[in-house]
Design an enzyme around this catalytic site. Sequence first.
Site, mmCIF file in Angstrom:
data_model
loop_
_atom_site.group_PDB
_atom_site.id
_atom_site.type_symbol
_atom_site.label_atom_id
_atom_site.label_comp_id
_atom_site.label_asym_id
_atom_site.label_seq_id
_atom_site.Cartn_x
_atom_site.Cartn_y
_atom_site.Cartn_z
ATOM 1 N N ARG A 115 49.459 42.852 31.610
ATOM 2 C CA ARG A 115 48.411 43.306 30.701
ATOM 3 C C ARG A 115 49.046 43.947 29.475
ATOM 4 N NH1 ARG A 115 44.009 44.837 33.815
ATOM 5 N NH2 ARG A 115 42.926 45.237 31.852
ATOM 6 N N LYS A 141 37.355 48.785 42.583
ATOM 7 C CA LYS A 141 36.480 48.326 41.507
ATOM 8 C C LYS A 141 35.255 47.579 42.036
ATOM 9 C CE LYS A 141 40.602 48.002 38.665
ATOM 10 N NZ LYS A 141 41.453 47.170 37.782
ATOM 11 N N PRO A 169 36.552 48.357 33.984
ATOM 12 C CA PRO A 169 36.399 49.655 34.628
ATOM 13 C C PRO A 169 37.428 49.843 35.747
ATOM 14 C CG PRO A 169 34.271 48.584 34.363
ATOM 15 C CD PRO A 169 35.318 47.566 34.022
#
Length: 268
Positions: free
Chosen positions: A258, A50, A2
């Site tokens: 990533r 987050k 998220p």
Amino acid sequence: MPEGDTIYRLARRLQVLVGTQVESSDFRVPRFATSDLAGARVLSLVPRGKHMLTRFDLAGQAITLHTHLEMDGEWKVVGHGKLLPRRLMGDARLVLATSGPTAIGLRLPVVELLPTDAEHTVIGHLGPDLLDDALPVPEIIARATANLESQPDRPLVSALLDQRLVLGLGNVWVNELAFLRGHLPLTPVGQVEVEPLVRLAVRAMRFAVQPGGPGRVTTGNTRPGERYYVYGRTGEPCRRCGTKLEFSPEVPNDPGVRHTWWCPRCQT
């Protein structure tokens, strides 16, 4: 994982707990298994990137519940005195039954209690939050810009993902921002106009969290599969020029590398 806008919207949904009193708490994590928040009043829920900070008044003592969803944690809210079906309760890491709804944290990898005046020990190392409602937007932009510019040799997407520099951006946002600003993902920060990029990030994320709005979308098209320019579109044509999009996989155990997508023509 998220991203900051997801946590921001979650905090908004959990506002139904504010002002309620905890009737019972069930911490299903070893470190806090004997902790008890019964009698505590829920004061506020504050998203920080987050991270989620839930603040309580427990008999005059200011206590904060710090949680982080990481990859697949989530919160469920059910009616007073209710629980989720048994097949789901096995994933529960925390159950807060209040005088209002019951909140259940599922698969939460981070669950900890600390004095509210010690919150800096868990979030003090983080950069400015692009969705921070307590700071003026120009100050947020200035801080984030300065942090990013302090590492001119670092690849752009790696710097944007570093929560110590700027808080709340995840892989969707950094891929889309690089495309929207026309930068290759591995471009060194020193070769990028940072301030306009940060300003765009703030505007896009704040648009995404508008109540009743379309949520996270960068193309302006909210139809399924049409929300993003590059993220998740391996080998598909660029929505602007038609060139086949490029993709590079993440590097295991390296949070700065990533899955990455880009258009070799629109991004230089």
